[in-house]
Design a protein around this motif. Structure first.
Motif, PDB file in Angstrom:
ATOM      1  N   SER A   1       0.700  -1.398  -0.118  1.00  0.00           N
ATOM      2  CA  SER A   1      -0.120   0.150   0.441  1.00  0.00           C
ATOM      3  C   SER A   1       0.946   1.329   0.055  1.00  0.00           C
ATOM      4  O   SER A   1       0.392   2.071   0.539  1.00  0.00           O
ATOM      5  N   ASN A   2       1.729   1.168  -1.016  1.00  0.00           N
ATOM      6  CA  ASN A   2       2.763   3.081  -1.214  1.00  0.00           C
ATOM      7  C   ASN A   2       2.614   2.483  -2.262  1.00  0.00           C
ATOM      8  O   ASN A   2       2.169   1.903  -3.400  1.00  0.00           O
TER       9      ASN A   2
ATOM     10  N   ASN B   1      -7.654  -1.513   1.889  1.00  0.00           N
ATOM     11  CA  ASN B   1      -6.779  -0.947   2.379  1.00  0.00           C
ATOM     12  C   ASN B   1      -7.310   0.573   2.301  1.00  0.00           C
ATOM     13  O   ASN B   1      -7.151   1.405   0.897  1.00  0.00           O
ATOM     14  N   PRO B   2      -7.685   0.925   3.222  1.00  0.00           N
ATOM     15  CA  PRO B   2      -8.190   2.303   2.848  1.00  0.00           C
ATOM     16  C   PRO B   2      -6.947   4.017   2.923  1.00  0.00           C
ATOM     17  O   PRO B   2      -6.989   4.340   2.550  1.00  0.00           O
ATOM     18  N   GLY B   3      -6.240   2.792   3.527  1.00  0.00           N
ATOM     19  CA  GLY B   3      -4.737   3.634   3.326  1.00  0.00           C
ATOM     20  C   GLY B   3      -3.849   3.972   1.985  1.00  0.00           C
ATOM     21  O   GLY B   3      -3.307   4.210   1.570  1.00  0.00           O
ATOM     22  N   ALA B   4      -3.479   2.260   0.977  1.00  0.00           N
ATOM     23  CA  ALA B   4      -3.933   2.790  -0.237  1.00  0.00           C
ATOM     24  C   ALA B   4      -3.594   3.771  -1.013  1.00  0.00           C
ATOM     25  O   ALA B   4      -4.905   4.391  -1.465  1.00  0.00           O
ATOM     26  N   PRO B   5      -2.754   4.257  -2.052  1.00  0.00           N
ATOM     27  CA  PRO B   5      -3.169   5.464  -2.430  1.00  0.00           C
ATOM     28  C   PRO B   5      -3.898   5.839  -4.081  1.00  0.00           C
ATOM     29  O   PRO B   5      -3.163   5.434  -4.679  1.00  0.00           O
ATOM     30  N   MET B   6      -4.879   5.088  -4.072  1.00  0.00           N
ATOM     31  CA  MET B   6      -5.881   4.490  -5.456  1.00  0.00           C
ATOM     32  C   MET B   6      -6.291   5.610  -5.765  1.00  0.00           C
ATOM     33  O   MET B   6      -6.233   5.164  -7.124  1.00  0.00           O
ATOM     34  N   ILE B   7      -6.582   6.350  -5.276  1.00  0.00           N
ATOM     35  CA  ILE B   7      -6.911   7.206  -5.708  1.00  0.00           C
ATOM     36  C   ILE B   7      -5.797   8.514  -5.887  1.00  0.00           C
ATOM     37  O   ILE B   7      -5.782   9.066  -7.921  1.00  0.00           O
ATOM     38  N   GLU B   8      -5.165   8.434  -5.042  1.00  0.00           N
ATOM     39  CA  GLU B   8      -3.798   9.868  -5.786  1.00  0.00           C
ATOM     40  C   GLU B   8      -2.557   9.173  -6.938  1.00  0.00           C
ATOM     41  O   GLU B   8      -2.478  10.288  -7.641  1.00  0.00           O
ATOM     42  N   CYS B   9      -3.394   8.396  -7.293  1.00  0.00           N
ATOM     43  CA  CYS B   9      -2.091   7.952  -8.691  1.00  0.00           C
ATOM     44  C   CYS B   9      -3.095   7.678  -9.486  1.00  0.00           C
ATOM     45  O   CYS B   9      -2.635   7.443 -10.726  1.00  0.00           O
ATOM     46  N   GLY B  10      -4.689   7.806  -9.193  1.00  0.00           N
ATOM     47  CA  GLY B  10      -5.367   7.990 -10.842  1.00  0.00           C
ATOM     48  C   GLY B  10      -5.778   6.584 -10.715  1.00  0.00           C
ATOM     49  O   GLY B  10      -6.229   6.563 -12.751  1.00  0.00           O
ATOM     50  N   PHE B  11      -5.709   5.227 -10.586  1.00  0.00           N
ATOM     51  CA  PHE B  11      -5.929   4.240 -10.204  1.00  0.00           C
ATOM     52  C   PHE B  11      -7.475   4.235 -10.788  1.00  0.00           C
ATOM     53  O   PHE B  11      -7.712   2.931 -11.248  1.00  0.00           O
ATOM     54  N   THR B  12      -8.134   4.583  -9.360  1.00  0.00           N
ATOM     55  CA  THR B  12      -9.921   4.447  -8.921  1.00  0.00           C
ATOM     56  C   THR B  12     -10.058   5.088 -10.899  1.00  0.00           C
ATOM     57  O   THR B  12     -11.159   4.257 -10.967  1.00  0.00           O
ATOM     58  N   ARG B  13      -9.826   5.810 -10.593  1.00  0.00           N
ATOM     59  CA  ARG B  13     -10.051   6.646 -12.225  1.00  0.00           C
ATOM     60  C   ARG B  13     -10.255   5.441 -13.605  1.00  0.00           C
ATOM     61  O   ARG B  13     -11.548   5.202 -13.753  1.00  0.00           O
ATOM     62  N   ASP B  14      -9.486   5.202 -13.511  1.00  0.00           N
ATOM     63  CA  ASP B  14      -8.356   4.378 -14.564  1.00  0.00           C
ATOM     64  C   ASP B  14     -10.034   2.196 -14.072  1.00  0.00           C
ATOM     65  O   ASP B  14     -10.657   2.345 -15.670  1.00  0.00           O
ATOM     66  N   LEU B  15      -9.710   2.129 -13.558  1.00  0.00           N
ATOM     67  CA  LEU B  15     -10.744   1.483 -13.155  1.00  0.00           C
ATOM     68  C   LEU B  15     -11.645   1.127 -13.276  1.00  0.00           C
ATOM     69  O   LEU B  15     -12.696   0.844 -13.804  1.00  0.00           O
ATOM     70  N   ILE B  16     -13.019   2.459 -12.443  1.00  0.00           N
ATOM     71  CA  ILE B  16     -14.022   2.848 -13.353  1.00  0.00           C
ATOM     72  C   ILE B  16     -14.171   2.657 -14.646  1.00  0.00           C
ATOM     73  O   ILE B  16     -15.164   2.142 -14.558  1.00  0.00           O
ATOM     74  N   LEU B  17     -13.221   3.181 -15.150  1.00  0.00           N
ATOM     75  CA  LEU B  17     -13.908   3.744 -17.005  1.00  0.00           C
ATOM     76  C   LEU B  17     -13.237   2.827 -17.375  1.00  0.00           C
ATOM     77  O   LEU B  17     -14.589   1.963 -18.735  1.00  0.00           O
ATOM     78  N   PHE B  18     -12.505   1.831 -17.267  1.00  0.00           N
ATOM     79  CA  PHE B  18     -12.755  -0.202 -17.154  1.00  0.00           C
ATOM     80  C   PHE B  18     -14.066  -0.674 -17.271  1.00  0.00           C
ATOM     81  O   PHE B  18     -14.308  -1.662 -18.067  1.00  0.00           O
ATOM     82  N   ALA B  19     -14.299  -0.201 -15.749  1.00  0.00           N
ATOM     83  CA  ALA B  19     -15.914  -1.442 -15.734  1.00  0.00           C
ATOM     84  C   ALA B  19     -16.740  -0.949 -16.393  1.00  0.00           C
ATOM     85  O   ALA B  19     -18.366  -1.916 -16.220  1.00  0.00           O
ATOM     86  N   THR B  20     -16.482   0.535 -17.226  1.00  0.00           N
ATOM     87  CA  THR B  20     -18.085   1.067 -17.854  1.00  0.00           C
ATOM     88  C   THR B  20     -18.302   1.208 -18.901  1.00  0.00           C
ATOM     89  O   THR B  20     -18.487   1.754 -19.202  1.00  0.00           O
ATOM     90  N   PHE B  21     -17.004   0.897 -19.660  1.00  0.00           N
ATOM     91  CA  PHE B  21     -16.575   1.552 -20.840  1.00  0.00           C
ATOM     92  C   PHE B  21     -17.805   1.035 -22.175  1.00  0.00           C
ATOM     93  O   PHE B  21     -18.882   1.029 -23.116  1.00  0.00           O
ATOM     94  N   ASN B  22     -18.185  -0.279 -21.524  1.00  0.00           N
ATOM     95  CA  ASN B  22     -18.697  -1.693 -22.848  1.00  0.00           C
ATOM     96  C   ASN B  22     -20.088  -0.760 -22.700  1.00  0.00           C
ATOM     97  O   ASN B  22     -20.956  -0.818 -23.474  1.00  0.00           O
ATOM     98  N   GLU B  23     -20.950  -0.382 -21.243  1.00  0.00           N
ATOM     99  CA  GLU B  23     -21.691   0.660 -21.251  1.00  0.00           C
ATOM    100  C   GLU B  23     -22.762   2.198 -21.292  1.00  0.00           C
ATOM    101  O   GLU B  23     -23.405   1.854 -21.445  1.00  0.00           O
ATOM    102  N   VAL B  24     -21.423   2.795 -21.179  1.00  0.00           N
ATOM    103  CA  VAL B  24     -21.278   4.231 -21.254  1.00  0.00           C
ATOM    104  C   VAL B  24     -20.314   4.761 -21.923  1.00  0.00           C
ATOM    105  O   VAL B  24     -18.969   4.204 -21.724  1.00  0.00           O
ATOM    106  N   LYS B  25     -20.476   5.424 -22.838  1.00  0.00           N
ATOM    107  CA  LYS B  25     -20.157   5.824 -23.846  1.00  0.00           C
ATOM    108  C   LYS B  25     -18.902   7.017 -23.598  1.00  0.00           C
ATOM    109  O   LYS B  25     -18.891   7.871 -23.079  1.00  0.00           O
ATOM    110  N   SER B  26     -17.395   6.145 -23.836  1.00  0.00           N
ATOM    111  CA  SER B  26     -16.362   7.234 -24.032  1.00  0.00           C
ATOM    112  C   SER B  26     -15.108   8.087 -24.953  1.00  0.00           C
ATOM    113  O   SER B  26     -15.649   7.010 -24.993  1.00  0.00           O
ATOM    114  N   GLN B  27     -14.561   9.027 -24.566  1.00  0.00           N
ATOM    115  CA  GLN B  27     -13.689   8.897 -25.805  1.00  0.00           C
ATOM    116  C   GLN B  27     -12.589   8.918 -25.403  1.00  0.00           C
ATOM    117  O   GLN B  27     -11.596   9.471 -25.979  1.00  0.00           O
ATOM    118  N   ASN B  28     -12.336   8.515 -24.144  1.00  0.00           N
ATOM    119  CA  ASN B  28     -11.277   8.212 -23.606  1.00  0.00           C
ATOM    120  C   ASN B  28     -10.044   8.089 -24.355  1.00  0.00           C
ATOM    121  O   ASN B  28     -10.377   6.642 -24.521  1.00  0.00           O
TER     122      ASN B  28
END
Length: 886
Positions: free
Chosen positions: A281-282, A322-349
């Motif tokens: 978690s670093n 682990n709530p202390g893991a920097p998932m949001i800080e490194c942008g990993f959370t945003r990418d995971l949400i994008l990958f989870a929904t790109f089939n159902e919600v159109k994205s230009q990313n």
């Protein structure tokens, strides 16, 4: 000798610490060689101590050449394997050679050759050698990790090869008479005892820019990490963070990522998961995982790439817990949400531009894993805005509808149904955090429409039998999730309960009629039943029309049927529902009308559950169920063990917590609603228990006041006289109630005992009369036999009969009376006889059987035998017809 025995001497110490050899033996100056061995030239005489002494010298001319020559002889001597007895000296020679490499590079070759010998099987002369030389072996193998510090790529690679050979043992090149190969697991066990895994993991820090050597070390660690002991040692060496941080290092072969992920998997499975999560978690590790996952998802196309991608996502999911893991800080959370929904919600990313998923097993698993990680990420409130921006609710609702042919990706029917399951489960976790988005998507209407479609297709009632176990389990989970969502929507909201309607009640009733045997099938029926009971509580109770409909459809009967099955997990919930339903005045009639097995009533069932609960809680009762301790009639064994301690006013005491932690209070509430005085179908034992239940509230009140009094004493407070008198009065009153109940129970028990005695006496009287009748019948039969078998007895009986007849006649005959003789002259029987005497013992061959054409009159037996023939009857003048005498 087993490997476990070989390690017995090292059990008392922590793995990874060095051992000083404590063997009392004296190492011989010359190796002991048998005549056979000498004849075959397997082990020649070798003075290992002399070689060691020679290597330790530093001040002679041409010393290096002599040293190299002596080491070469050692290698030649042991080219077929290393005996355990010489292992400590050989590794000392290896260590001395390695120490000279920095200044004398020629020693690389002999050290390399000795390391090659370490890959061969160890040899033992005696069965006990594995235990005798366990300490020396463990210390010798541990030396391999220390030798990784030697700045020689060739030696480092050979050390790693030697370690991997531990797990792929090869037979010796030549059979050595008098020696046996050590157990194949012996080296592995000794490596664990010596702590080799820890030093090998630490050596990674020396090889950051040396790819080939690093790959060999990772291969060795991959083998070592198959053991829980080694994984624990590697965790202490911070191996998880050291390996994960370099996942994205350049590697054309692809081995680095593969072996690293395999090691991380093993560490997570075989050591402390919490410790691994903390190490990973670093920011450096999470960034490495992010880049690797993105690269594999967007540029990986092979079967192997997809598998590795999913493995990395699972590791990421574990870290995300682990709530202390920097998932949001490194942008990993945003990418995971994008990958989870790109089939159902159109994205230009650009990350998902041109990205497609197939219906392969790996991509299907990826989709489920992405749904799963969203559930974990939503627990962090700082992720909520990212979920809103990613339109997660809208993406999930694309599965909560009737299946349609997909335009982008065509899942199979089974895959789509399973994705529906995961989408509904994810929605139930995410929706409470995104209520506004849920309402904007008209969530309630969509869920109800989906439920209506499920009902119209028979999904809830008829189709389960058509599917295999896996598909049935999926359908059950879908139903469970839908019911839980509806429960969350309808709870505390009467208009929504009215929308739920009688159709929803019918679905609940249908589920409650499930065969009880299926509850043990393990397919998810227990979860579905829990969801159904929760729906009764949230969607029906409180809405009077739905309560009425539930009662009309015999819902109370179904609840009691479930309660009679005695499901430990559901008793509390079912009784809670019963308590709420009993507020409806029509419920009592339904409860009293119910009958279970052996005509059991609801009251009897509830009292039986009370006794079972008290038995499990360890409440003191005698064999009749009577109160033993009148001061503490409800005390459980747990309460007896716990000491009363002063608590703040807002903290519930043990007595208060007891009310919520068992079902006694709910049973009291239900029976109270049914009226304690008019309960049908109770036995004497039930009435004894009912006395306690009736006074449950009084006993519990006294128990709480007693706790208050004891806390005051512990806090050394002195109440005013009036308060003290009141407390003592309450305590005394509670004890008096206990005594009164115990006395009433005693009267009931005595009354029942008297009734039992009376019933027993009646039974005994009936048995006695039966025996008397049997004795009289036997005596009559004995008399009959005596008369028929003894002439004297017959005559005596005849005389008595005639005397009785004479005594019954009048002494004087009345005038003009006609006298009729009742005696039959010449008759030799003493029983009243008719015109015919049936002789049961006459054989059928004499009477001709049931088809013989005979008259009842006197017959003559034909000489030829056979059936009796019809003959003329014999006429008598003054006497009636006589039958054949007996």
């Amino acid at each position: 000798m087993s490997t476990a025995e070989a390690a017995a001497t090292a059990e008392a110490r922590e793995p990874g610490t060095r051992i000083k050899s404590s063997s009392p033996r004296q190492i011989p100056a010359v190796g002991v060689v048998t005549e056979d061995e000498e004849a075959q030239g397997v082990f020649t005489s070798m003075d290992l101590n002399r070689v060691i002494k020679l290597l330790e010298e530093t001040e002679k001319d041409d010393l290096e050449e002599k040293q190299l020559k002596s080491v070469k002889k050692v290698v030649q001597c042991y080219q077929n394997g290393l005996p355990l007895r010489d292992l400590a000296q050989i590794f000392k020679i290896l260590n001395l050679c390695a120490g000279k490499i920095k200044k004398q590079p020629h020693f690389i070759e002999p050290a390399y050759n000795i390391l090659k010998l370490c890959g061969l099987p160890f040899l033992k002369k005696k069965v006990s050698d594995e235990i005798t030389y366990a300490e020396d072996t463990a210390n010798s193998i541990a030396l391999l990790g220390d030798l990784m510090k030697v700045p020689s790529s060739e030696l480092r690679i050979q050390i790693c090869k030697c370690i991997t050979d531990f797990y792929h043992a090869e037979p010796p090149k030549q059979h050595i008479p008098g020696y046996q190969q050590a157990s194949s697991l012996y080296k592995i066990k000794m490596a664990e005892v010596g702590g080799l895994a820890k030093t090998m993991a630490q050596s990674l820090a020396l090889l950051e820019n040396q790819l080939v050597e690093k790959l060999w070390v990772l291969k060795a660690l991959q083998h070592l990490s198959t053991s829980e002991v080694n994984c624990t040692l590697m965790v202490k060496a911070q191996a998880a963070s050291g390996i994960c941080a370099h996942l994205n290092d350049p590697d054309p072969s692809g081995q680095l990522l593969f072996r690293s992920s395999e090691i991380l998997w093993n560490l997570l499975e075989k050591s402390s998961k919490e410790e691994i999560i903390q190490q990973l978690s670093n920011l450096e590790c999470v960034l490495a995982l992010k880049e690797v996952f993105k690269s594999l998802l967007t540029r990986g196309f092979s079967h192997y790439d997809r598998q590795l991608r999913n493995d990395i996502l699972v590791i990421t999911t574990i870290i995300a817990q682990n709530p202390g893991a920097p998932m949001i800080e490194c942008g990993f959370t945003r990418d995971l949400i994008l990958f989870a929904t790109f089939n159902e919600v159109k994205s230009q990313n650009p990350l998902v531009k041109g990205l497609k998923l197939s219906n392969s097993y790996e991509d299907f698993e990826l989709k489920k894993l992405l749904f799963n990680i969203i559930v974990i990420l939503c627990k962090d409130l700082s992720t909520i805005q990212l979920l809103i921006d990613g339109k997660v609710i809208l993406a999930l609702f694309s599965y909560v509808k009737k299946p349609e042919k997909q335009k982008i990706i065509e899942w199979s029917a089974a895959q789509y149904e399973e994705l529906q399951l995961h989408a509904i489960a994810t929605l139930s976790s995410v929706a409470p955090f995104l209520i506004e988005e849920y309402m904007l998507c008209q969530g309630n209407a969509r869920v109800l429409a989906f439920l209506e479609w499920c009902e119209s297709e028979g999904i809830f009632k008829n189709t389960i039998s058509k599917y295999n176990d896996k598909e049935e389990a999926i359908l059950l989970e879908i139903q469970s999730d839908i019911l839980l969502i509806l429960s969350g929507l309808c709870e505390h909201h009467i208009p929504r309960k009215e929308i739920f309607g009688t159709e929803g009640v019918d679905i609940i009733l249908h589920v409650m009629k499930t065969d009880p045997k299926k509850l043990q099938s393990g397919l998810g029926y227990n979860v579905l039943l829990f969801s159904t009971l929760d729906s009764i509580w949230c969607c029906i109770l409180g809405c009077y029309p739905l309560e009425e409909y539930f009662l009309e459809k015999e819902g109370i009967f179904l609840l009691l049927d479930l309660l009679a099955l005695n499901p430990q997990k559901f008793c509390n919930l079912i009784l809670g529902i019963m308590v709420e339903f009993c507020d409806n005045p029509k419920t009592a009639a339904h409860v009293n009308a119910w009958r279970g097995k052996k005509d059991q009533t609801a009251a009897s069932l509830l009292i039986k559950l009370w006794r079972k609960e008290e038995k499990e809680l360890g409440v003191k009762r005698d064999k009749h169920g009577k109160i033993i301790d009148t001061k503490k009639p409800l005390f459980t064994s747990f309460q007896e063990k716990q000491k009363i301690t002063p608590l703040p006013a807002n903290c519930p005491t043990i007595a208060v917590m007891d009310v919520a932690e068992n079902i006694r209070a709910k049973i009291y509430a239900v029976l109270g609603k049914l009226d304690f005085e008019n309960l049908p179908g109770l036995s004497a034992e039930d009435f004894v228990t009912l006395c306690i239940i009736h006074r449950y509230l009084d006993f519990k009140t006294g128990e709480i006041w007693n706790e208050i009094y004891e806390e005051i004493k512990l806090e050394k407070l002195r109440p005013v006289t009036m308060d003290k008198n009141i407390l003592e009065s309450i305590t005394t009153a509670s004890e008096n109630i206990g005594k009164m109940v115990a006395s009433l129970q005693s009267e009931m028990i005595e009354s029942q005992a008297c009734q039992d005695v009376q019933n027993e006496q009646k039974v005994y009287t009936k048995i006695q009369a039966t025996h008397k009748q049997r004795e009289l019948a036997n005596k009559s039969w004995e008399n009959f036999l005596a008369r028929t078998s003894n002439a004297k007895t017959l005559k005596k009986a005849k005389r008595l009969q005639e005397k009785a007849i004479e005594s019954s006649r009048r002494s004087k005959q009345p005038p003009n009376a006609v006298f009729h003789w009742t005696d039959i002259k010449g008759l030799n029987t003493t029983v009243p006889s008719g015109r015919v005497v049936t002789v049961e013992s006459t054989p059928a061959r004499l009477v001709g059987g049931p088809l013989a054409d005979t008259d009842i009159a006197l017959k003559k037996l034909p000489i030829r035998g056979g059936a009796l023939q019809r003959v003329k009857a014999v006429k008598t003048v003054d006497e009636p017809k006589k039958s054949v005498p007996t």
